[in-house]
Design an enzyme around this catalytic site. Structure first.
Site, PDB file in Angstrom:
ATOM      1  N   LYS A  86      33.291   5.636 -17.245  1.00 36.93           N
ATOM      2  CA  LYS A  86      34.564   6.172 -16.743  1.00 36.93           C
ATOM      3  C   LYS A  86      35.657   6.156 -17.813  1.00 36.93           C
ATOM      4  O   LYS A  86      36.485   7.064 -17.858  1.00 36.93           O
ATOM      5  CB  LYS A  86      35.018   5.491 -15.447  1.00 36.93           C
ATOM      6  CG  LYS A  86      35.241   4.001 -15.535  1.00 36.93           C
ATOM      7  CD  LYS A  86      35.541   3.448 -14.141  1.00 36.93           C
ATOM      8  CE  LYS A  86      35.925   1.989 -14.171  1.00 36.93           C
ATOM      9  NZ  LYS A  86      34.980   1.085 -14.894  1.00 36.93           N
TER      10      LYS A  86
ATOM     11  N   ARG B 245      40.886  -2.172  -8.057  1.00 37.33           N
ATOM     12  CA  ARG B 245      39.545  -2.752  -8.067  1.00 37.33           C
ATOM     13  C   ARG B 245      39.287  -3.610  -6.840  1.00 37.33           C
ATOM     14  O   ARG B 245      38.179  -4.129  -6.693  1.00 37.33           O
ATOM     15  CB  ARG B 245      39.404  -3.625  -9.303  1.00 37.33           C
ATOM     16  CG  ARG B 245      38.515  -3.037 -10.410  1.00 37.33           C
ATOM     17  CD  ARG B 245      38.607  -3.995 -11.543  1.00 37.33           C
ATOM     18  NE  ARG B 245      37.580  -4.058 -12.499  1.00 37.33           N
ATOM     19  CZ  ARG B 245      37.684  -3.542 -13.734  1.00 37.33           C
ATOM     20  NH1 ARG B 245      38.704  -2.818 -14.080  1.00 37.33           N
ATOM     21  NH2 ARG B 245      36.737  -3.763 -14.600  1.00 37.33           N
TER      22      ARG B 245
ATOM     23  N   ARG C 115      27.468  -1.806 -26.572  1.00 33.24           N
ATOM     24  CA  ARG C 115      28.744  -1.126 -26.809  1.00 33.24           C
ATOM     25  C   ARG C 115      29.528  -1.765 -27.954  1.00 33.24           C
ATOM     26  O   ARG C 115      29.623  -2.984 -28.061  1.00 33.24           O
ATOM     27  CB  ARG C 115      29.583  -1.195 -25.519  1.00 33.24           C
ATOM     28  CG  ARG C 115      30.943  -0.548 -25.624  1.00 33.24           C
ATOM     29  CD  ARG C 115      31.437  -0.093 -24.294  1.00 33.24           C
ATOM     30  NE  ARG C 115      31.821  -1.188 -23.407  1.00 33.24           N
ATOM     31  CZ  ARG C 115      32.185  -1.003 -22.142  1.00 33.24           C
ATOM     32  NH1 ARG C 115      32.211   0.204 -21.615  1.00 33.24           N
ATOM     33  NH2 ARG C 115      32.512  -2.040 -21.400  1.00 33.24           N
TER      34      ARG C 115
ATOM     35  N   ARG D 176      33.231  -6.423 -27.504  1.00 37.13           N
ATOM     36  CA  ARG D 176      34.161  -7.114 -26.620  1.00 37.13           C
ATOM     37  C   ARG D 176      33.531  -8.409 -26.138  1.00 37.13           C
ATOM     38  O   ARG D 176      32.347  -8.447 -25.816  1.00 37.13           O
ATOM     39  CB  ARG D 176      34.471  -6.227 -25.409  1.00 37.13           C
ATOM     40  CG  ARG D 176      35.665  -5.342 -25.590  1.00 37.13           C
ATOM     41  CD  ARG D 176      35.744  -4.313 -24.508  1.00 37.13           C
ATOM     42  NE  ARG D 176      35.643  -4.873 -23.160  1.00 37.13           N
ATOM     43  CZ  ARG D 176      35.655  -4.131 -22.051  1.00 37.13           C
ATOM     44  NH1 ARG D 176      35.761  -2.822 -22.136  1.00 37.13           N
ATOM     45  NH2 ARG D 176      35.568  -4.679 -20.869  1.00 37.13           N
TER      46      ARG D 176
ATOM     47  N   ARG E  34      30.032  -9.378 -14.306  1.00 32.39           N
ATOM     48  CA  ARG E  34      30.960  -8.284 -14.011  1.00 32.39           C
ATOM     49  C   ARG E  34      30.350  -7.309 -13.007  1.00 32.39           C
ATOM     50  O   ARG E  34      31.044  -6.763 -12.156  1.00 32.39           O
ATOM     51  CB  ARG E  34      31.354  -7.569 -15.309  1.00 32.39           C
ATOM     52  CG  ARG E  34      32.323  -8.400 -16.142  1.00 32.39           C
ATOM     53  CD  ARG E  34      32.438  -7.911 -17.554  1.00 32.39           C
ATOM     54  NE  ARG E  34      32.977  -6.578 -17.658  1.00 32.39           N
ATOM     55  CZ  ARG E  34      32.727  -5.732 -18.672  1.00 32.39           C
ATOM     56  NH1 ARG E  34      31.929  -6.098 -19.652  1.00 32.39           N
ATOM     57  NH2 ARG E  34      33.270  -4.555 -18.691  1.00 32.39           N
TER      58      ARG E  34
END
Ligand code: AMP
Length: 219
Positions: free
Chosen positions: A13, A88, A127, A162, A173
């Site tokens: 997203k 969220r 990532r 990250r 998560r």
């Protein structure tokens, strides 16, 4: 156009929001980026958020709600935007609705990006992110490597993984997403705002699907 992008970590997203915001001149509001910047700068909100972010938990609702209310409070408030990572929780969705109502703004659509769970883990664990505030480009070590290893193609900054993209934290998560965020899907579906986009495959392909869903609405 006023949009909320919904979906689990790694669904793409953020990448899609970046593309669409540039093409359609929408403001891209990513609470994850805002919170990480606050954390890096050591602001009171950033210091409060730190332990939650590092553990892969959601930061308390009042912290993000205040941050968003503040962003929408001035005369330069966003009129056309993509919310990426907010709301969220149900509490955040309700708070956001109050903020929008107060300013006479309504939502155009909520877009849910759907991606298989193992694919999500693979994506997030590989990532690499550009830490520069004005850039925020993301890469993947296998499917979307930077031209020079470890260096951002766009701004030349050394890329980082990250803290919360480590595999143990990703699983947490994802669990948090299922526990706290997934209920928003029904919430927005009931309001007739939800549209789904299949988020697997090449980035331009997903973007095409996204445009198809949005433009079908505009017509
Ligand atoms: P993201 O970049 O959207 O994956 O967000 C990274 C982290 O920032 C999350 O795991 C949370 O700790 C925090 N965060 C971002 N947005 C929110 C939100 N709307 N509510 C609570 N925590 C958030």
């Amino acid at each position: 156009m006023r949009l909320i992008f919904l979906g689990p970590p790694g669904c793409g997203k953020g990448t899609q929001a970046k593309l669409l915001s540039e093409q359609r001149h929408l403001e891209h509001i990513a609470t994850g980026d805002i919170l990480r910047d606050a954390k890096r700068r050591g602001t009171p909100a950033g210091n409060r958020a730190r332990s939650y972010i590092e553990a892969g938990k959601l930061v308390p609702d009042d912290l993000v709600n205040d941050l968003i209310a503040e962003r929408f409070s001035g005369e330069d408030r966003p009129q056309r935007f993509i919310m990426d990572g907010y709301p969220r929780t149900l509490n955040q969705a309700e708070a956001f609705e109050r903020v929008l109502r107060q300013h006479g703004l309504n939502l155009t659509r909520v877009v849910l990006f759907k991606v298989d769970e193992e694919e999500l883990v693979r994506r997030v664990a590989g990532r690499l992110s550009c830490p520069k505030t004005s850039c925020k480009a993301t890469y993947h070590i296998i499917s979307r490597p930077p031209q020079r290893p470890g260096i951002c193609d766009l701004c030349g900054t050394p890329l980082v993984q990250r803290e919360d993209d480590k595999e143990e934290t990703i699983r947490e998560r994802l669990a948090v997403y299922h526990r706290q965020t997934a209920e928003l899907i029904d919430y927005y579906r009931k309001q007739g705002l939800l549209r789904e986009v299949f988020g697997e495959g090449e980035i331009p392909k997903v973007y095409e699907r996204l445009l198809a869903v949005l433009d079908e609405e505009a017509g």
